[in-house]
Design a protein around this motif. Structure first.
Motif, PDB file in Angstrom:
ATOM      1  N   LEU A  28     -74.800 128.733 -51.551  1.00 14.40           N
ATOM      2  CA  LEU A  28     -75.946 128.066 -50.578  1.00 14.40           C
ATOM      3  C   LEU A  28     -77.179 128.864 -50.182  1.00 14.40           C
ATOM      4  O   LEU A  28     -78.290 128.248 -50.273  1.00 14.40           O
ATOM      5  N   ASN A  29     -76.866 130.008 -49.952  1.00 17.70           N
ATOM      6  CA  ASN A  29     -78.005 130.960 -49.346  1.00 17.70           C
ATOM      7  C   ASN A  29     -78.866 131.095 -50.561  1.00 17.70           C
ATOM      8  O   ASN A  29     -80.238 131.266 -50.475  1.00 17.70           O
ATOM      9  N   ALA A  30     -78.239 131.121 -52.030  1.00 19.59           N
ATOM     10  CA  ALA A  30     -79.223 131.356 -53.121  1.00 19.59           C
ATOM     11  C   ALA A  30     -80.143 130.306 -53.412  1.00 19.59           C
ATOM     12  O   ALA A  30     -81.149 130.248 -53.556  1.00 19.59           O
ATOM     13  N   VAL A  31     -79.644 129.057 -53.023  1.00 25.15           N
ATOM     14  CA  VAL A  31     -80.503 127.789 -53.210  1.00 25.15           C
ATOM     15  C   VAL A  31     -81.768 127.818 -51.916  1.00 25.15           C
ATOM     16  O   VAL A  31     -82.726 127.617 -52.178  1.00 25.15           O
ATOM     17  N   ASP A  32     -81.330 128.163 -50.623  1.00 21.28           N
ATOM     18  CA  ASP A  32     -82.146 128.285 -49.836  1.00 21.28           C
ATOM     19  C   ASP A  32     -83.173 129.286 -50.169  1.00 21.28           C
ATOM     20  O   ASP A  32     -84.545 129.095 -50.015  1.00 21.28           O
ATOM     21  N   ALA A  41     -86.663 128.073 -60.264  1.00 16.33           N
ATOM     22  CA  ALA A  41     -85.959 128.864 -59.342  1.00 16.33           C
ATOM     23  C   ALA A  41     -84.984 127.876 -58.706  1.00 16.33           C
ATOM     24  O   ALA A  41     -83.783 128.225 -58.583  1.00 16.33           O
ATOM     25  N   ALA A  42     -85.423 126.709 -57.920  1.00 15.90           N
ATOM     26  CA  ALA A  42     -84.646 125.954 -57.242  1.00 15.90           C
ATOM     27  C   ALA A  42     -83.621 125.320 -57.953  1.00 15.90           C
ATOM     28  O   ALA A  42     -82.367 125.213 -57.725  1.00 15.90           O
ATOM     29  N   GLN A  43     -84.008 124.668 -59.154  1.00 19.51           N
ATOM     30  CA  GLN A  43     -82.874 124.118 -60.159  1.00 19.51           C
ATOM     31  C   GLN A  43     -81.939 125.051 -60.535  1.00 19.51           C
ATOM     32  O   GLN A  43     -80.746 124.885 -60.659  1.00 19.51           O
ATOM     33  N   GLN A  44     -82.297 126.537 -60.898  1.00 24.16           N
ATOM     34  CA  GLN A  44     -81.238 127.442 -61.397  1.00 24.16           C
ATOM     35  C   GLN A  44     -80.328 127.636 -60.376  1.00 24.16           C
ATOM     36  O   GLN A  44     -79.143 127.720 -60.600  1.00 24.16           O
ATOM     37  N   ALA A  45     -80.648 127.733 -59.181  1.00 22.84           N
ATOM     38  CA  ALA A  45     -79.896 128.073 -57.922  1.00 22.84           C
ATOM     39  C   ALA A  45     -79.008 126.915 -57.608  1.00 22.84           C
ATOM     40  O   ALA A  45     -77.906 127.137 -57.249  1.00 22.84           O
ATOM     41  N   LEU A  46     -79.837 125.696 -57.731  1.00 24.23           N
ATOM     42  CA  LEU A  46     -78.862 124.353 -57.549  1.00 24.23           C
ATOM     43  C   LEU A  46     -77.595 124.349 -58.599  1.00 24.23           C
ATOM     44  O   LEU A  46     -76.545 123.925 -58.117  1.00 24.23           O
ATOM     45  N   ARG A  90     -79.911 117.447 -58.153  1.00 23.57           N
ATOM     46  CA  ARG A  90     -80.233 117.671 -59.516  1.00 23.57           C
ATOM     47  C   ARG A  90     -81.045 116.676 -60.442  1.00 23.57           C
ATOM     48  O   ARG A  90     -81.877 117.135 -61.031  1.00 23.57           O
ATOM     49  N   ARG A  91     -80.380 115.504 -60.354  1.00 22.73           N
ATOM     50  CA  ARG A  91     -80.921 114.596 -61.009  1.00 22.73           C
ATOM     51  C   ARG A  91     -82.447 114.381 -60.785  1.00 22.73           C
ATOM     52  O   ARG A  91     -83.170 114.191 -61.640  1.00 22.73           O
ATOM     53  N   ARG A  92     -82.556 114.217 -59.397  1.00 17.45           N
ATOM     54  CA  ARG A  92     -83.940 113.995 -59.009  1.00 17.45           C
ATOM     55  C   ARG A  92     -84.686 115.059 -59.253  1.00 17.45           C
ATOM     56  O   ARG A  92     -85.936 114.818 -59.700  1.00 17.45           O
ATOM     57  N   LEU A  93     -84.480 116.176 -59.007  1.00 11.20           N
ATOM     58  CA  LEU A  93     -85.350 117.289 -59.547  1.00 11.20           C
ATOM     59  C   LEU A  93     -85.791 117.284 -61.312  1.00 11.20           C
ATOM     60  O   LEU A  93     -86.754 117.585 -61.418  1.00 11.20           O
TER      61      LEU A  93
END
Length: 140
Positions: A28-32, A41-46, A90-93
């Motif tokens: 979760l902190n990686a996504v943050d 980066a956001a997609q990969q962390a998610l 994820r789908r929306r991103l």
């Protein structure tokens, strides 16, 4: 600052589950941390959080099944709901790109608020049932 810090309040004194919970906090902190680094980066962390959550929740669901928990209880239902949210973000991103990054901004604090309560109630109940029945979990 992190979205959620690991504290003793999150520890359930069940080593396998505590390790898994620390991994959830880290994911979760990686996504943050990735929020300000752009879409990729956001997609990969998610994706990392999704992969962890699928394994984590699947592990707990297997333990509950082995202990004879009713699969209709709210514990596995919460797992399903969180996975639905993660998959929808994820789908929306993927579909909307940068325009959907605000979903991450909303999702991260919501999960940081949800997780401690889930751990201290639902997961604590699971740990108690495991201890009462002498159940030794095997990590997936």
């Amino acid at each position: 600052m992190t979205a959620l810090a690991w504290t003793d309040a999150l520890a359930l004194n069940q080593p396998t589950l505590d390790d898994t919970h620390r991994e959830f906090v880290d994911a979760l902190n990686a996504v943050d941390a990735a929020r300000g680094q752009g879409l990729a980066a956001a997609q990969q962390a998610l994706q990392g959080l999704i992969a962890h959550s699928e394994a984590h929740f699947g592990q707990e669901d297997r333990w509950m099944a082995e202990l004879g928990f009713d699969p209709a209880t709210c514990h596995p239902a919460q797992h399903r709901q969180i996975l639905e949210v993660l998959h929808e973000v994820r789908r929306r991103l993927q579909a909307e790109g940068d325009a959907a990054l605000g979903l991450i901004d909303a999702m991260v604090p919501a999960l940081a608020e949800w997780f401690p309560m889930h751990a201290q109630t639902m997961d604590a109940g699971l740990v108690q049932a495991m201890a009462e029945r002498g159940y030794e979990p095997v990590a997936a």
